[in-house]
Design an enzyme around this catalytic site. Structure first.
Site, PDB file in Angstrom:
ATOM      1  N   CYS A  43       0.815  -1.211   0.000  1.00  0.00           N
ATOM      2  CA  CYS A  43       0.000   0.000   0.000  1.00  0.00           C
ATOM      3  C   CYS A  43       0.850   1.262   0.000  1.00  0.00           C
ATOM      4  CB  CYS A  43      -0.937  -0.001   1.204  1.00  0.00           C
ATOM      5  SG  CYS A  43      -1.967   1.470   1.305  1.00  0.00           S
ATOM      6  N   CYS A  48      -1.729   1.706  -2.802  1.00  0.00           N
ATOM      7  CA  CYS A  48      -2.725   2.748  -2.544  1.00  0.00           C
ATOM      8  C   CYS A  48      -2.162   4.167  -2.542  1.00  0.00           C
ATOM      9  CB  CYS A  48      -3.404   2.515  -1.196  1.00  0.00           C
ATOM     10  SG  CYS A  48      -3.559   0.805  -0.671  1.00  0.00           S
ATOM     11  N   LYS A  51      -0.420   5.386  -5.895  1.00  0.00           N
ATOM     12  CA  LYS A  51      -1.473   5.368  -6.919  1.00  0.00           C
ATOM     13  C   LYS A  51      -2.410   6.558  -6.753  1.00  0.00           C
ATOM     14  CE  LYS A  51      -4.842   2.785  -6.046  1.00  0.00           C
ATOM     15  NZ  LYS A  51      -5.552   1.560  -5.647  1.00  0.00           N
ATOM     16  N   TYR A 177      -9.445  -3.571 -10.415  1.00  0.00           N
ATOM     17  CA  TYR A 177      -9.377  -2.159 -10.078  1.00  0.00           C
ATOM     18  C   TYR A 177      -8.025  -1.540 -10.436  1.00  0.00           C
ATOM     19  CZ  TYR A 177      -6.970  -3.617  -5.755  1.00  0.00           C
ATOM     20  OH  TYR A 177      -6.087  -4.154  -4.858  1.00  0.00           O
ATOM     21  N   GLU A 181      -7.837   1.704 -12.796  1.00  0.00           N
ATOM     22  CA  GLU A 181      -7.260   2.921 -12.222  1.00  0.00           C
ATOM     23  C   GLU A 181      -6.087   3.423 -13.056  1.00  0.00           C
ATOM     24  OE1 GLU A 181      -8.283   2.283  -7.488  1.00  0.00           O
ATOM     25  OE2 GLU A 181      -6.510   1.319  -8.354  1.00  0.00           O
ATOM     26  N   GLU A 440     -26.018  14.912  -1.255  1.00  0.00           N
ATOM     27  CA  GLU A 440     -27.394  15.040  -0.791  1.00  0.00           C
ATOM     28  C   GLU A 440     -28.355  14.147  -1.584  1.00  0.00           C
ATOM     29  OE1 GLU A 440     -29.494  18.760  -1.518  1.00  0.00           O
ATOM     30  OE2 GLU A 440     -28.047  19.256  -3.092  1.00  0.00           O
TER      31      GLU A 440
END
Length: 455
Positions: A43, A48, A51, A177, A181, A440
């Site tokens: 990571c 993570c 990236k 992913y 990405e 919202e």
């Protein structure tokens, strides 16, 4: 425990292993941790964190373009790859130092060498063999490159963070992913990108409606997305890589990146010497308390057959420390784990997909909305946002929330709290929205788009 050198020895200093070591030491345990590569694991170093920094960098092209609609005038933007690459590396090195300090401050002995099991309660590190009451395997995973002629010319995500030169033409092979990405990263930074996947639709395991929606969005940003396409071969000719596919199509690129999955990093650890069972594919089977078939040997993170997510590994590491050294019996709930894909636009999700929910909730109610973000009412950009809520019609409980749009991960994190706490659709409806925001929309969707069994 005094007969052993350690109360806990951790193999692998990724996020999960570091957390387990620190917390265990905080409870008074004698802890050692070995890491042969880099502190912080995948990571922090090749996952993570870098990236996400690249995702930030790649989005500025659109931001510069959008700024003109808001009255900002500037010259043509000029991207300099070495600046992004090297600034990222400096940040990673800073984080490496922080991880070292955290371990040192907790009283954990850090050993920067490879560790292997030499027996049920023995760990060999370099020329030294140590004894330990408990062992935790937290070695993570490693990218897999499938066999095909010319695969030696391909890189993985590991190397993508350190390229000497930025490519003009990129082929990305994969549908998870990481592939999606990096397609956004390379395209946003100015490369011509082709993304191929052998299946009918990428991001398997995520909500199908979200998958189809993000496919259209990615294509609208210029990425050439090709499904049901398998690589046949890659051949280097000078500076070009000529890529052929099984359907007869081809492309010529400067860089081929393979993102077809990651395998548990369990080989060469001496698991056989300790009697630890390993499943086909390399994952280490564990029970709900993360014990292997050997009672005092544990495993967490990407090396086991659960979820390959950093926060999950950290939660698992916390369980190990609290259970072993604080008299608890914690387990990790894998049912409602929020997660995000930092493609462009982002995906955020918590709870089951609509396909999964339909199998278990006969009175499923689906709320869904798609709209243009307010920002683009001036820019004219065609990007859209999609949101979805899944509700159990029996008790009105919100089962899941899915989103594709800017800052989806930030929005879904808060909804993850509500869904974990058992919030109902009535609770969502009673919540006053923050206006004007995209978030919202999750508390203003009133009419379902479909119910189970309806078209």
């Amino acid at each position: 425990m005094a007969d052993y050198d350690y109360d806990l020895f951790v193999i692998g200093a990724g996020s999960g292993g570091v957390r387990a070591a620190r917390v265990a030491a905080g409870f008074g345990a004698r802890v050692g941790i070995a890491e042969e590569r880099y502190l912080g694991g995948t990571c922090v170093n090749v996952g993570c964190v870098p990236k996400k920094l690249f995702v930030y960098g790649s989005h500025f092209a659109e931001d510069f373009d959008d700024a003109r609609a808001y009255g900002w005038q500037a010259g043509a933007p000029d991207f300099h790859w070495p600046t992004l690459r090297d600034n990222k590396t400096r940040e990673i090195e800073r984080l490496n130092g922080i991880y070292r300090s955290l371990l040192d401050d907790a009283g954990v002995e850090v050993i920067t060498e490879r560790a292997i099991l030499a027996g049920p309660r023995q760990v060999r590190v370099g020329k030294r063999t140590a004894t330990t009451e408990n062992i935790l395997i937290a070695t993570g995973s490693w990218p897999v490159v499938p066999p095909f002629p010319g695969n030696e010319h391909a890189i993985t995500s590991n190397e993508a963070f350190y390229l000497d030169e930025f490519p003009e033409r990129v082929l990305i092979i994969g549908g998870g992913y990481i592939a999606v990405e990096f397609a956004g990263i390379f395209a946003g930074l100015g490369a011509s990108v082709t993304l191929t996947y052998r299946g009918e639709l990428f991001l398997r395991g995520f909500d199908e409606g979200i998958r189809r929606f993000v496919t259209d969005e990615i294509r609208s940003k210029g990425v050439d997305v090709r499904f049901e396409t398998r690589i046949e071969s890659v051949e280097r000719r000078g500076g070009d890589l000529r890529c052929r596919f099984r359907d007869g199509s081809s492309c010529v690129v400067d860089l081929v990146m393979v993102a077809t999955g990651r395998a548990p990093a369990s080989s060469g650890l001496g698991l056989e010497a300790a009697g630890v069972a390993v499943a086909e594919g390399g994952a280490i089977p564990v029970d709900r308390w993360h014990r292997t078939n050997i009672a005092h040997i544990y495993a967490i993170g990407d090396v086991i057959d659960r979820l390959q997510l950093t926060p999950v590994a950290i939660a698992e590491g916390m369980c190990i420390a609290h259970n072993l050294f604080n008299g608890e019996s914690r387990v990790v709930d894998y049912e409602r784990v929020p997660t995000a894909i930092f493609c462009q636009p982002n995906i955020g999700t918590v709870g089951p997909t609509e396909e999964e929910a339909r199998r278990h909730h006969p009175n499923l109610v689906v709320y869904e909305s798609s709209f243009k973000p307010m920002k683009h009412t001036l820019t004219g950009r065609g990007e859209r946002t999609m949101m979805k809520l899944l509700v159990d019609g029996e008790d009105d409980r919100v089962l899941a929330a899915h989103m594709c749009g800017p800052e989806a991960g930030e929005i879904i994190q808060g909804l993850g709290v509500a869904i974990t706490a058992g919030a109902t659709k009535g609770d969502f409806d009673a919540t006053i929205g923050i206006h004007p925001t995209a978030a919202e929309e999750f508390v203003t969707m009133r009419e379902p788009v479909r119910r189970l069994g309806s078209p």
